[in-house]
Design a protein around this motif. Structure first.
Motif, PDB file in Angstrom:
ATOM      1  N   ILE A 168       0.829  -1.205   0.000  1.00  0.00           N
ATOM      2  CA  ILE A 168       0.000   0.000   0.000  1.00  0.00           C
ATOM      3  C   ILE A 168       0.865   1.257   0.000  1.00  0.00           C
ATOM      4  O   ILE A 168       0.574   2.228  -0.712  1.00  0.00           O
ATOM      5  CB  ILE A 168      -0.952  -0.015   1.215  1.00  0.00           C
ATOM      6  CG1 ILE A 168      -2.004  -1.112   1.029  1.00  0.00           C
ATOM      7  CG2 ILE A 168      -1.633   1.338   1.394  1.00  0.00           C
ATOM      8  CD1 ILE A 168      -2.876  -1.363   2.260  1.00  0.00           C
ATOM      9  N   LEU A 169       1.946   1.252   0.764  1.00  0.00           N
ATOM     10  CA  LEU A 169       2.839   2.413   0.800  1.00  0.00           C
ATOM     11  C   LEU A 169       3.463   2.662  -0.573  1.00  0.00           C
ATOM     12  O   LEU A 169       3.550   3.815  -1.027  1.00  0.00           O
ATOM     13  CB  LEU A 169       3.929   2.206   1.851  1.00  0.00           C
ATOM     14  CG  LEU A 169       3.474   2.276   3.312  1.00  0.00           C
ATOM     15  CD1 LEU A 169       4.593   1.820   4.237  1.00  0.00           C
ATOM     16  CD2 LEU A 169       3.037   3.698   3.664  1.00  0.00           C
ATOM     17  N   ALA A 170       3.894   1.591  -1.238  1.00  0.00           N
ATOM     18  CA  ALA A 170       4.490   1.741  -2.570  1.00  0.00           C
ATOM     19  C   ALA A 170       3.470   2.279  -3.565  1.00  0.00           C
ATOM     20  O   ALA A 170       3.771   3.183  -4.360  1.00  0.00           O
ATOM     21  CB  ALA A 170       5.047   0.403  -3.040  1.00  0.00           C
ATOM     22  N   LEU A 171       2.240   1.762  -3.533  1.00  0.00           N
ATOM     23  CA  LEU A 171       1.213   2.220  -4.458  1.00  0.00           C
ATOM     24  C   LEU A 171       0.743   3.639  -4.118  1.00  0.00           C
ATOM     25  O   LEU A 171       0.327   4.384  -5.005  1.00  0.00           O
ATOM     26  CB  LEU A 171       0.026   1.250  -4.442  1.00  0.00           C
ATOM     27  CG  LEU A 171       0.308  -0.134  -5.037  1.00  0.00           C
ATOM     28  CD1 LEU A 171      -0.883  -1.060  -4.833  1.00  0.00           C
ATOM     29  CD2 LEU A 171       0.639  -0.015  -6.527  1.00  0.00           C
ATOM     30  N   THR A 172       0.845   4.005  -2.842  1.00  0.00           N
ATOM     31  CA  THR A 172       0.507   5.374  -2.450  1.00  0.00           C
ATOM     32  C   THR A 172       1.443   6.371  -3.094  1.00  0.00           C
ATOM     33  O   THR A 172       1.016   7.444  -3.546  1.00  0.00           O
ATOM     34  CB  THR A 172       0.563   5.518  -0.914  1.00  0.00           C
ATOM     35  OG1 THR A 172      -0.431   4.678  -0.320  1.00  0.00           O
ATOM     36  CG2 THR A 172       0.306   6.960  -0.495  1.00  0.00           C
ATOM     37  N   VAL A 173       2.721   6.033  -3.142  1.00  0.00           N
ATOM     38  CA  VAL A 173       3.704   6.917  -3.789  1.00  0.00           C
ATOM     39  C   VAL A 173       3.312   7.155  -5.241  1.00  0.00           C
ATOM     40  O   VAL A 173       3.353   8.291  -5.738  1.00  0.00           O
ATOM     41  CB  VAL A 173       5.121   6.327  -3.691  1.00  0.00           C
ATOM     42  CG1 VAL A 173       6.100   7.161  -4.517  1.00  0.00           C
ATOM     43  CG2 VAL A 173       5.577   6.267  -2.240  1.00  0.00           C
ATOM     44  N   LEU A 174       2.892   6.095  -5.943  1.00  0.00           N
ATOM     45  CA  LEU A 174       2.472   6.238  -7.338  1.00  0.00           C
ATOM     46  C   LEU A 174       1.237   7.122  -7.453  1.00  0.00           C
ATOM     47  O   LEU A 174       1.125   7.954  -8.354  1.00  0.00           O
ATOM     48  CB  LEU A 174       2.183   4.863  -7.946  1.00  0.00           C
ATOM     49  CG  LEU A 174       3.381   3.931  -8.123  1.00  0.00           C
ATOM     50  CD1 LEU A 174       2.929   2.587  -8.690  1.00  0.00           C
ATOM     51  CD2 LEU A 174       4.429   4.568  -9.042  1.00  0.00           C
ATOM     52  N   LYS A 175       0.283   6.947  -6.522  1.00  0.00           N
ATOM     53  CA  LYS A 175      -0.935   7.772  -6.522  1.00  0.00           C
ATOM     54  C   LYS A 175      -0.591   9.241  -6.321  1.00  0.00           C
ATOM     55  O   LYS A 175      -1.167  10.123  -6.970  1.00  0.00           O
ATOM     56  CB  LYS A 175      -1.876   7.313  -5.412  1.00  0.00           C
ATOM     57  CG  LYS A 175      -2.670   6.062  -5.733  1.00  0.00           C
ATOM     58  CD  LYS A 175      -3.867   6.398  -6.621  1.00  0.00           C
ATOM     59  CE  LYS A 175      -4.738   5.180  -6.848  1.00  0.00           C
ATOM     60  NZ  LYS A 175      -5.912   5.495  -7.708  1.00  0.00           N
TER      61      LYS A 175
END
Length: 201
Positions: A168-175
């Protein structure tokens, strides 16, 4: 315990690493939006217990002739929109994580006034600490309907793990980089939650 240790270490490290950025944003907020630089508001934490959530201020205090605050959309400046779209306004929340009020990942802390409006299922989102980001944030954020968001929050409660948090943290960066799903259509962020209509018997 592993999740709490992970949260604490990452939050402390991020505060140290990002301290120059925090200082710059604080100065800009003070210059463009005035004082106070920080927005403090009571939000429900784990088990619904109230805590003071910290964010950088993103709106003015502009009021109408009767002294009432104008709607959010009218008080949100272009600088405030930038803070929100870049998620820079959320950085002070790292201190909430250090204190143990919040986690890096979990259901987002909403308003205290929503507590009596949740169904028993929706209220399960408070079985864990609220998060700086969460499963709902990477799966639609403010573009979701409330019921969809709460369903995703409860899914996270049932499936939480350290590996899921890191995903989730990694995908948050992309968001954040893409500045996706910042607000609902026609809203500064989200419309107010007024409760889920009961289904007919």
């Amino acid at each position: 315990m592993m999740k709490r240790s992970f949260d604490f270490c990452v939050a402390v490290g991020a505060l140290l690493l990002l301290s120059p950025l925090l200082l710059i944003v604080a100065i800009l907020v003070r210059t463009k939006l005035g004082s106070p630089m920080l927005f403090r508001q009571l939000r429900p934490g784990r088990n619904g217990a109230a805590f003071a959530m910290l964010k950088f201020r993103s709106m003015t205090d502009t009021r109408d002739a009767s002294g009432a605050l104008l709607p959010d959309a009218e008080r949100l400046t272009s600088f405030g929109k930038f803070l929100r779209s870049s998620s820079l306004d959320e950085l002070p929340g790292l201190w909430n994580i250090v204190r143990g009020d919040m986690s890096l990942v979990g259901p987002r802390p909403l308003l205290m006034e929503y507590l009596p409006l949740y169904s028993a299922e929706q209220a399960r989102r408070h079985d864990v600490r609220p998060g700086l980001t969460g499963w709902a944030q990477i799966n639609g954020r403010n573009a979701l309907q409330w019921e969809q968001k709460f369903a995703l929050d409860c899914w996270y409660v049932d499936n939480q793990s350290l590996w899921l948090d890191m995903k989730i943290l990694a995908l948050t960066v992309l968001k954040v980089v893409r500045r996706a799903d910042i607000s609902a259509d026609g809203e500064a962020t989200m419309p107010r939650f007024t409760g889920t209509p009961s289904l007919p018997d």
